[in-house]
Design an enzyme around this catalytic site. Sequence first.
Site, short mmCIF file in Angstrom:
data_model
loop_
_atom_site.label_atom_id
_atom_site.label_comp_id
_atom_site.label_asym_id
_atom_site.label_seq_id
_atom_site.Cartn_x
_atom_site.Cartn_y
_atom_site.Cartn_z
N ALA A 1 0.84 -1.19 0.00
CA ALA A 1 0.00 0.00 0.00
C ALA A 1 0.88 1.25 0.00
O ALA A 1 2.04 1.21 0.39
CB ALA A 1 -0.91 0.00 1.22
N GLY B 1 -0.55 -5.30 1.06
CA GLY B 1 -1.82 -5.23 0.34
C GLY B 1 -1.76 -5.91 -1.01
O GLY B 1 -2.80 -6.36 -1.52
N GLU C 1 -2.41 -9.50 -0.26
CA GLU C 1 -3.83 -9.59 0.11
C GLU C 1 -4.71 -9.51 -1.13
O GLU C 1 -5.73 -10.21 -1.23
CB GLU C 1 -4.17 -8.47 1.10
CG GLU C 1 -3.52 -8.68 2.46
CD GLU C 1 -3.73 -7.53 3.40
OE1 GLU C 1 -4.35 -7.73 4.47
OE2 GLU C 1 -3.28 -6.41 3.09
N GLU D 1 3.62 -6.06 7.39
CA GLU D 1 2.96 -4.96 8.11
C GLU D 1 3.48 -4.75 9.53
O GLU D 1 3.50 -3.61 10.02
CB GLU D 1 1.44 -5.20 8.15
CG GLU D 1 0.72 -4.89 6.85
CD GLU D 1 0.70 -6.06 5.88
OE1 GLU D 1 -0.02 -5.99 4.88
OE2 GLU D 1 1.43 -7.06 6.13
#
Length: 260
Positions: free
Chosen positions: A66, A112, A115, A135
């Site tokens: 991200a 992300g 994900e 993360e």
Amino acid sequence: MTYQQLLVEVKNNILYITINRPQKLNALNREVLAEIAHAIASAQTDKQVQAILLTGAGEKAFVAGADISEFQSYTLEEGKQLAKDGHDNVFNAIENSSKPVIAAINGFALGGGLELAMACHIRIASDNAKLGLPEVTLGLIPGYGGTQRLAQLVGKGLAFEMIFTADMITAEKAHQIGLVNHVVALSDLQAKAEEILEKIKQRAPLALASAIKAVNAGFNPKTNGYQTEIDEFGNCFQTNDFKEGTSAFLEKRKANFSGS
């Protein structure tokens, strides 16, 4: 919609979605997420689209994570809203898409990005891919379904190890633990995805949608997966595709499904 961060086109009934920020390693920002949400939602009602291929531009990254600069100063409530909007509009929307979605992972799939790949129904990785959820090195945890989907795919123990250590794993390791379906050379990545998509396109569209719904129900604690399977199995009997499929089988010919 005119896409600024994505390359989107339909070819041979396949919707190609390419995240096009190679200079940022295709990092997810609000605009990218909004455009992916729109592309996935539009595909659900587009009769030209039978399946979806999601990838990143360039050879370095699928999505390297991200865009941290966008949410560095977020409050508790803003953080929760960020995760909820992502879940509802993008990641769950991909997982629950009535059209099969394949991720072609061309390089880094981190945070992300991993994900996003895990929300897809099938994952194919290039042999140079690196995957991970880093993360905790930022004082965060995965917020777009990573804690849930990773454990579903590889088991709790491996999911904890990957999340706790924040280590990247190779494509081959990802294949060994069931995180990706196939590993191929980078030059063969799109061809392998298209090979699988061509097979999918020959199957009954409504049956594919029912299968997606039934499989996903088994991982939803609020839903009885077996009952969903029974219901979707029954629903197939009222489709023209069921009549066509069984007739073609008995007549020893190739079925011609209409998606009705």
